[in-house]
Design an enzyme around this catalytic site. Structure first.
Site, mmCIF file in Angstrom:
data_model
loop_
_atom_site.group_PDB
_atom_site.id
_atom_site.type_symbol
_atom_site.label_atom_id
_atom_site.label_comp_id
_atom_site.label_asym_id
_atom_site.label_seq_id
_atom_site.Cartn_x
_atom_site.Cartn_y
_atom_site.Cartn_z
ATOM 1 N N HIS A 389 0.899 -1.255 -0.111
ATOM 2 C CA HIS A 389 0.154 0.015 0.080
ATOM 3 C C HIS A 389 0.892 1.211 -0.142
ATOM 4 C CE1 HIS A 389 0.481 0.994 4.367
ATOM 5 N NE2 HIS A 389 0.612 0.011 4.476
ATOM 6 N N CYS A 408 2.669 -5.044 6.657
ATOM 7 C CA CYS A 408 2.229 -4.913 5.320
ATOM 8 C C CYS A 408 3.658 -4.272 4.887
ATOM 9 C CB CYS A 408 1.163 -3.809 5.165
ATOM 10 S SG CYS A 408 -0.465 -4.906 5.686
#
Length: 497
Positions: A389, A408
Site C-alpha cells: 500500500h 504490510c
C-alpha cells in the site's frame, strides 16, 4: 510461465544499472512507526504441507562403476551445495548409498525442513518431491552426473550463492579477516595503520581494491562506498562505526548467511511467472518484472521485528483506489484509543469513525481522505491479511533502516506500480486512474489478469562472480533456520542408529 533454467532472473541478480542503483544504493529507510498496515485477519489456509516420500523397496541396484561414481559425486556436491563443510569418506553398501543419494536429492531440491519445522511466517513451502523416479531413470541410462546437476533450484540467483559459498570458504580457509579496530572515522586524506588494515579487509571481498598502501585516497573512498552499498548502508565513503561493524562480522557468520539463503531458494516453485512483483523483506525493496526483466524498483517499508512481514507467494487481483483503513483491534487498543483518551477529538481530527460491531464491541475505520493507507492498496489473498500500500509518511523513504510497519509493505511509488499493473486492463488507463484518485471516491480496480507477488527474505544475494551483498537478519530467521536444520539432522541421525 518461465522455463526453469539457469538464466532465470530474480531480485538483484540481473537488474539494469538504473534499477541496481536504486535497489542497492539506498536500501534501508524507515519512517516513523505508524499504526497503518495490518487489516483484520482472514481465514485463508496456510500453504499445502510438505510430503517427503519414503522410497519403496526394492531400490535400484548400482553397478560397481556407478556406485563409485555416485559416491564421488555425492561427496563433492554435499559440500558444494552447503549441506556439509567437508567431504565424507564413509563407504556405503548399495542400499545405503542409494538412500543417501535420495536424501541428498530431497535436501538440494526441496530443502531440509519437514512441515513441522516451518515457522508460521515462513508461508512458502517447496512442492512435494519424490526423487526416486528420476534417480531410477538416471541409473538405467547411466546419467547419474546429469541427475545430480539437475537437482538444485534452476535460478541464476541460487547459482551465484553457490559460487559465493566457495569463495567465502576460501577466505575462511586462508584465515578469514581480522577485526578492524575502533577509533575516529576514517575518511579522505587519512593515513596510517588503520587505513592500511581497512584496505586489506576491503580487498578480500572487492577485487577492485589495491590491498597495499596506508593512504585514504579517492579510490578508497569509492571502495568504501561499494562496501556500504553491499551492506545496505548509507554510501558516504566514510568508514564510520556502522561500516566497521559490518566489515567486522566474522567470515563464518557470512557463510551461515549464505547457506540460510540457499535453503530458502529451495522453497521456491520450479517455475516463476514472467510477470511478477518481488519484495525483499530484509532489504525493504520492491522490484517489478515484466517478461522476466526487471522494469521498476522502489524502496519499501516492511515489518519491524515483532511485526514481521511474512514470506509468501500469492497473486495481486485488484487495486483499491482511495482505500479506507479498517483498523485492526490490536492496533486500535494499543495505539489509537489511548490517543483519543489523552487528547479528546483525536479521532475526529484524523478521520476515524467509531463503528458498532453489533455484538457490544466497537471498531475503528479511517476515512479514505485521511487513510494511513494513502491512495493505493494492492490486494492479494494470504492468511496474514497483509498487502502492499501507499503511505502519507513519504519522508521515511529517505532513511536506510526501513523495517517499521506492522507487517504490510509500504511503497515509495505506488501510483507508478498501479499504472504498470493495470496497463493491460482496458477500462483503467492512466488518466482514469489519476482522475479516480483525485475524485477521492473509493473504487476497486480489478486487474484483467492477476499478477504474481513474492514476499521473500534475502539477507545474502550475489552476482555471478560471487560478489555478495549482505543485509542484517532483522527477524533472526537465518539463525532460527540453522537451528531447525541442525535439530532435524540430529533427529534423523538418532533415528538411523
Amino acid at each position: 510461465m518461465i522455463q526453469p533454467h539457469r538464466k532465470t532472473r530474480l531480485l538483484y541478480r540481473h537488474t539494469s544499472s538504473a534499477t541496481r542503483c536504486l535497489a542497492l544504493a539506498a536500501l534501508f529507510v524507515a519512517p516513523p512507526a505508524m499504526a497503518q498496515d495490518a487489516p483484520p485477519a482472514t481465514d485463508l489456509p496456510m500453504p499445502a504441507p510438505i510430503v517427503q516420500p519414503v522410497p519403496s523397496a526394492p531400490l535400484p541396484h548400482l553397478s560397481p562403476a556407478q556406485a563409485n561414481a555416485l559416491a564421488l559425486l555425492l561427496r563433492k556436491d554435499i559440500v558444494a551445495q552447503g549441506l556439509a563443510d567437508t567431504e565424507s569418506g564413509e563407504t556405503l553398501d548399495n542400499d545405503s548409498l542409494v538412500r543417501a543419494a535420495l536424501d541428498h536429492a530431497h535436501a538440494v531440491h526441496a530443502g531440509r525442513l519437514a512441515e513441522a519445522d516451518f515457522d508460521r511466517n515462513w508461508a512458502m513451502r517447496p512442492a512435494a518431491y519424490d526423487p526416486l523416479p528420476a534417480f531410477k531413470d538416471a541409473v538405467e541410462h547411466d546419467r547419474l552426473a546429469a541427475w545430480i546437476a539437475s537437482l538444485p533450484p534452476p535460478y541464476a540467483g541460487y547459482d551465484a550463492l553457490v559460487t559465493a559459498l566457495a569463495r567465502y570458504r576460501a577466505i575462511a580457509a586462508a584465515g578469514g579477516w581480522e577485526s578492524l579496530t575502533a577509533g575516529a572515522d576514517l575518511t579522505l586524506g587519512n593515513t596510517g595503520a588503520r587505513v592500511s588494515a581497512l584496505r586489506q579487509r576491503l580487498a578480500l571481498e572487492d577485487p577492485q581494491v589495491t590491498p597495499s598502501g596506508d593512504r585514504f585516497d579517492a579510490a578508497l573512498v569509492e571502495a568504501v562506498r561499494r562496501a556500504q552499498r553491499r551492506y545496505g548502508l548509507n554510501p558516504t565513503g566514510i568508514a564510520a562505526a556502522q561500516t566497521l561493524a559490518a566489515l567486522n562480522v566474522p567470515v563464518d557468520a557470512r557463510l551461515r548467511q549464505i547457506k540460510a539463503n540457499m535453503e530458502r531458494w529451495r522453497w521456491l516453485p520450479p517455475e516463476l511467472e514472467k510477470n511478477r512483483v518481488q519484495v525483499n523483506i530484509a532489504a525493504a525493496v520492491l522490484t517489478l518484472f515484466d517478461g522476466d526483466v526487471p522494469v521498476m524498483s522502489m524502496k519499501a517499508v516492511t515489518g519491524r521485528p515483532g511485526a514481521e512481514t511474512p514470506m509468501l507467494t500469492s497473486q495481486i487481483h485488484s487495486i483499491v483506489l482511495n482505500p479506507p483503513w479498517n483498523v485492526p483491534s490490536t492496533i486500535a487498543a494499543r495505539e489509537l484509543w489511548p490517543k483519543e483518551k489523552a487528547h479528546p477529538g483525536y479521532f475526529a481530527r484524523n478521520g476515524f469513525r467509531v463503528i458498532d460491531t453489533g455484538d457490544g464491541g466497537k471498531r475503528l475505520q479511517q476515512a479514505s481522505d485521511h487513510s494511513a493507507l494513502g491512495k493505493y492498496k494492492f490486494d492479494f489473498a494470504n492468511p496474514f491479511a497483509v498487502y502492499l500500500h501507499d503511505t502519507p509518511a513519504q519522508a521515511g523513504f529517505a532513511r536506510f533502516d526501513r523495517l517499521a510497519s506492522h507487517g504490510c509493505v509500504r511503497l515509495e511509488k505506488p501510483g507508478d506500480l498501479a499504472k504498470r499493473l493495470l496497463d493491460a486492463t482496458p477500462e483503467w488507463p492512466a488518466d482514469t486512474i489519476d482522475a479516480t484518485v483525485s475524485e477521492g471516491k473509493t473504487v476497486r480496480a480489478k486487474l484483467a489478469a492477476p499478477v504474481a507477488v513474492y514476499l521473500l527474505y534475502w539477507t545474502a544475494f550475489a552476482t555471478a562472480n560471487g560478489q555478495v551483498s549482505f543485509r542484517n537478519d532483522p527477524y533472526a530467521w537465518d539463525g532460527a533456520l540453522a537451528t531447525k536444520i541442525a535439530a532435524r539432522s540430529a533427529r534423523q541421525a538418532l533415528a538411523a542408529r
